[in-house]
Design a protein around this motif. Structure first.
Motif, mmCIF file in Angstrom:
data_model
loop_
_atom_site.group_PDB
_atom_site.id
_atom_site.type_symbol
_atom_site.label_atom_id
_atom_site.label_comp_id
_atom_site.label_asym_id
_atom_site.label_seq_id
_atom_site.Cartn_x
_atom_site.Cartn_y
_atom_site.Cartn_z
ATOM 1 N N ASP A 87 0.839 -1.185 0.000
ATOM 2 C CA ASP A 87 0.000 0.000 0.000
ATOM 3 C C ASP A 87 0.880 1.243 0.000
ATOM 4 N N PRO A 88 0.823 2.086 -1.030
ATOM 5 C CA PRO A 88 1.695 3.254 -1.078
ATOM 6 C C PRO A 88 1.448 4.225 0.060
ATOM 7 N N PRO A 100 -0.972 8.183 -7.262
ATOM 8 C CA PRO A 100 -0.603 6.865 -7.791
ATOM 9 C C PRO A 100 -1.097 6.677 -9.223
ATOM 10 N N LEU A 101 -0.229 6.198 -10.074
ATOM 11 C CA LEU A 101 -0.578 5.827 -11.443
ATOM 12 C C LEU A 101 -0.506 4.311 -11.504
ATOM 13 N N MET A 102 -1.648 3.672 -11.639
ATOM 14 C CA MET A 102 -1.719 2.221 -11.461
ATOM 15 C C MET A 102 -1.424 1.462 -12.759
ATOM 16 N N ASP A 150 9.069 10.674 -15.067
ATOM 17 C CA ASP A 150 8.047 10.025 -15.877
ATOM 18 C C ASP A 150 8.453 8.617 -16.307
ATOM 19 N N MET A 151 7.473 7.879 -16.772
ATOM 20 C CA MET A 151 7.649 6.490 -17.196
ATOM 21 C C MET A 151 7.260 6.377 -18.664
ATOM 22 N N ARG A 154 4.233 7.159 -6.767
ATOM 23 C CA ARG A 154 3.664 7.393 -8.092
ATOM 24 C C ARG A 154 3.356 6.089 -8.829
ATOM 25 N N TYR A 155 4.227 5.091 -8.676
ATOM 26 C CA TYR A 155 4.075 3.829 -9.406
ATOM 27 C C TYR A 155 4.046 2.644 -8.442
ATOM 28 N N PRO A 156 2.984 2.518 -7.632
ATOM 29 C CA PRO A 156 2.945 1.482 -6.595
ATOM 30 C C PRO A 156 2.967 0.060 -7.132
#
Length: 454
Positions: free
Chosen positions: A46-47, A70-72, A109-110, A157-159
């Motif tokens: 859990d972030p 969060p970006l899932m 960024d991703m 951001r990216y959990p």
């Protein structure tokens, strides 16, 4: 700071296309993660739970910034994820910092080139070492704080991409610190004390960006580069040439720096708050996808075939390398962190974006003389001018622009006009031009280019 704080220009494009979240991929991944958490009770995925344990500087206190949303996206989805569509073209073309307020969600960024960038960072570190990654003793506190901030950001951001296997604070006590798993590369990052590697190396294993760390010297009031992890400078210079130098020395070769930027930059750095991160972008043109040194900046002794490569390259294969940059202050050490993330966009994929070919042609031939020289425009522009002229005429024929269209920076600067939302769609952003294919990936070609000359 990098050798090129180059200017930029604006453009326009076509229409936005958003791709929906893959339900099957997400469901399968979440089931896998749930099973892992049940069988490994020490693992917290859990972030928000992670954030509550870290005493994080993302706690939105005075002088700080809120945690990113969060970006899932899953590791499988990263391979289909496009970065924001940068188009930093403008006219008139002149030297300026041209900064914008940074949405903290997009600090690091991703995109689908993530693995390629991380692998290339490792290769450059192994081959070139401290030519590209190095630090001074006085940077220790800042580098540790940077490592903490980067890890906090990536986990929040990216959990689904970064899993906290062991929680702990960064207080330098033996056994304290954290262990994080990179779910994309499957690497375990053990950041318990004493650290096994320098903080900049941990940072380089999770983020695509290059990092520069600058600190103010109280004796002369100037900012000095005290640490840097810069595998991707794009040009022929090493950190070993810049470390320990102040910004004036580092930017000595940048056109108009002394006349237009020198005084304002130091003043701006002094006023910069940890709560006010900013971003900007610059660009140049090349005909390869190398990250360390592009062909347009290669010297004959490093690549004797550079001229032949240029002449044999189809103009349709030329691309714009965008240098996406951010600036922010660390809350505790007060160091300034400069990041740079190179992104390649082919001219061909932008050919249906109104005025882009016109702007490129105009800048290559009519931009300020010192900047044209600095970016080596004269080296290749005659090779691609016929191609650009054809694209301009094509846009006129298709009614995208008029023959007497005035060239100017457009309202959507520095992004393509078809990307008009908050950039948080799960599957990223796809150029609507028929010339762009979502599955296109230049990683294999980049590796071939590196193998030929590096």
């Amino acid at each position: 700071m990098p050798v090129k704080l180059q200017p930029e220009v604006l453009l326009v494009a076509a229409l936005a296309v958003a791709v929906l979240l893959s339900y099957k991929q997400t469901t399968a991944f979440l089931k896998k993660r749930l099973h892992h958490v049940k069988t490994h009770p020490d693992v917290k995925s859990d972030p928000e739970a992670a954030g509550s344990r870290r005493g994080s500087r993302y706690s939105a206190g005075e002088g700080e910034v809120p945690a990113p949303k969060p970006l899932m996206i899953t590791p499988e989805q990263v391979h289909n994820y496009d970065d924001r569509p940068w188009r930093p073209f403008r006219w008139p073309y002149h030297q300026t910092m041209s900064i914008f307020k940074l949405d903290i969600n997009h600090w690091l960024d991703m995109d689908k080139y993530y693995i390629h960038y991380i692998e290339e960072k490792k290769r450059i570190w192994m081959k070139y070492g401290k030519q590209n990654i190095d630090w001074l003793p006085e940077s220790e506190d800042a580098c540790l704080e940077l490592m903490e901030m980067v890890m906090d950001h990536m986990v929040a951001r990216y959990p689904l991409l970064f899993t906290v296997l062991k929680h702990g604070t960064y207080d330098s006590k033996p056994g304290s610190g954290r262990i994080i798993k990179n779910e994309i590369t499957h690497e375990i990052l053990d950041m318990t004390y004493p650290l096994k590697e320098h903080p900049l190396l941990y940072v380089s294993k999770v983020a695509k960006e290059d990092f520069y760390v600058a600190q103010k010297n109280p004796e002369d009031g100037k900012h000095y580069l005290v640490a840097a992890a810069v595998p991707f400078p794009g040009g022929l210079f090493g950190i070993d040439e810049k470390l320990g130098k102040n910004l004036d020395v580092i930017h000595a070769d940048v056109p108009y720096y002394k006349e237009k930027l020198q005084k304002s930059m130091e003043r701006w750095f002094d006023r910069m708050k940890a709560s006010d991160p900013v971003e900007r972008a610059s660009w140049y043109v090349t005909w390869d996808h190398k990250l360390k040194t592009n062909n347009v900046y290669q010297l004959p002794q490093h690549n004797p075939n550079s001229e032949a490569d240029l002449k044999s390259t189809d103009p349709r294969e030329f691309n714009v390398r965008v240098e996406r940059q951010t600036l922010r202050r660390l809350p505790k050490s007060k160091a300034i962190i400069f990041t740079n993330h190179p992104i390649f966009y082919s001219i061909e994929e932008m050919k249906d974006e109104p005025m882009v070919p016109s702007l490129l042609r105009k800048i290559l031939y009519e931009g300020p003389e010192d900047i044209v020289k600095y970016k080596n425009f004269a080296k290749f522009r005659d090779h691609i001018v016929e191609y650009l002229d054809g694209l301009v005429q094509r846009q006129i024929d298709h009614g995208l622009i008029s023959a007497d269209q005035p060239l100017k920076t457009l309202p959507t600067y520095p992004f393509a006009h078809w990307a008009t939302t908050d950039f948080d769609h799960v599957n990223g952003w796809t150029n609507p031009s028929p010339a762009y294919t979502k599955s296109d990936n230049y990683t294999a070609r980049a590796k071939q280019e590196i193998g030929e000359h590096d």
